[in-house]
Design an enzyme around this catalytic site. Structure first.
Site, short mmCIF file in Angstrom:
data_model
loop_
_atom_site.label_atom_id
_atom_site.label_comp_id
_atom_site.label_asym_id
_atom_site.label_seq_id
_atom_site.Cartn_x
_atom_site.Cartn_y
_atom_site.Cartn_z
N ASP A 10 19.90 21.78 -68.47
CA ASP A 10 19.84 22.88 -69.43
C ASP A 10 18.77 23.83 -68.87
O ASP A 10 17.93 23.43 -68.07
CB ASP A 10 19.42 22.31 -70.80
CG ASP A 10 19.13 23.40 -71.79
OD1 ASP A 10 19.97 24.31 -71.92
OD2 ASP A 10 18.06 23.34 -72.43
N ASP A 12 16.92 26.85 -70.85
CA ASP A 12 15.83 27.20 -71.77
C ASP A 12 15.18 25.93 -72.33
O ASP A 12 15.87 25.12 -72.96
CB ASP A 12 16.38 28.04 -72.94
CG ASP A 12 16.95 29.38 -72.49
OD1 ASP A 12 16.26 30.09 -71.76
OD2 ASP A 12 18.08 29.70 -72.88
C1 BG6 Z 1 20.16 28.64 -75.38
C2 BG6 Z 1 18.93 28.73 -76.26
O1 BG6 Z 1 19.80 28.25 -74.10
O2 BG6 Z 1 20.81 29.89 -75.31
C3 BG6 Z 1 19.34 29.25 -77.63
O3 BG6 Z 1 18.35 27.44 -76.40
C4 BG6 Z 1 20.06 30.58 -77.48
O4 BG6 Z 1 18.20 29.40 -78.44
C5 BG6 Z 1 21.27 30.41 -76.57
O5 BG6 Z 1 20.50 31.06 -78.76
C6 BG6 Z 1 22.04 31.69 -76.34
O6 BG6 Z 1 21.25 32.58 -75.60
P1 BG6 Z 1 21.66 34.05 -75.21
O7 BG6 Z 1 20.72 34.39 -74.07
O8 BG6 Z 1 23.10 34.02 -74.77
O9 BG6 Z 1 21.47 34.89 -76.40
MG MG Z 2 17.30 24.06 -74.12
#
Ligand code: BG6
Ligand code: MG
Length: 214
Positions: A10, A12
């Site tokens: 993963d 984030d």
């Molecule tokens: C995930 C995060 O990696 O990505 C979430 O943990 C986030 O919090 C999701 O909502 C979507 O992210 P993005 O960048 O497409 O808005």
């Molecule tokens: Mg994560």
């Protein structure tokens, strides 16, 4: 047990930390709309797609929003978030994470990303990991977000391995649900370490190097 040949990370909360930027961007939007939002609610957004995150925030709204309004809100949030991402640089990639990735690569594992974020490629570029991974499966190539296993299944396909030969590394509960649903073994860090379906709870990223199967 099966042999691990690939590791799907993963992004984030595992490779780098964007939680605070998500929080700032959602908070700005929620304040402008007069909707209560705090860090605890932000914690529920981990691993969840942008539109599903918005639905969680709108649970506290005093009125209903149309689909068109929701799309506008999500776009506004993303514009602020992307501006904040500009602050990220290779300094946001810790030596621990980079050295661990390099060691796993030297040990012969294929390395992939499995993230719900549609900003994955931008974040990888900001932190200096553009082109580093053997495959990147992210919010742009999936139709269902975690806890559905689609993002990991696509990553496994990209590196031409079966789920049982891949280890998923996650910080989100929804991510461990997704790994379990897809038949992957998992390593969980942070909140995910205490998930009942996690295979290997870890405290810090470099603990991956001590997993007996790796
Ligand atoms: C995930 C995060 O990696 O990505 C979430 O943990 C986030 O919090 C999701 O909502 C979507 O992210 P993005 O960048 O497409 O808005
Ligand atoms: Mg994560």
């Amino acid at each position: 047990m099966d042999t691990i040949r690939a590791i799907i990370f993963d992004l984030d909360g595992v490779i780098c930390f964007t939680d605070n930027y998500h929080y700032q961007a959602w908070k700005e939007l929620a304040d402008a709309e007069g909707i209560y939002f705090d860090e605890k609610i932000n914690g529920r957004l981990r691993g969840v797609s942008r539109m599903e995150s918005l639905d969680i925030i709108l649970e506290r709204a005093s009125r209903c929003y149309t689909q068109e309004e929701k799309e506008q809100l999500a776009t506004r949030k993303n514009e602020s978030y992307v501006r904040l991402l500009e602050k990220m640089s290779p300094r946001d990639l810790s030596d621990e994470v980079k050295n661990t990735l390099d060691t796993l690569r030297q040990r012969g594992y294929k390395l992939a990303i499995g993230s719900s974020s549609k900003n994955t490629k931008k974040i990888l570029k900001q932190i200096g990991l553009d082109g580093y991974f053997d495959a990147v499966s992210d919010g742009t190539n999936i139709t269902k977000s975690k806890p559905d296993p689609e993002v990991f299944i696509k990553a496994a396909e990209m590196v031409e391995e079966k789920p049982e030969n891949c280890l998923v590394v996650e910080d989100a509960l929804a991510g461990i649900d997704a790994a379990y649903a897809g038949g992957f073994i998992s390593a969980g860090i942070g909140d995910a370490a205490s998930h009942k379906y996690v295979t290997y709870p870890i405290h810090t990223f470099s603990d991956l190097l001590s997993i007996d199967k790796l």
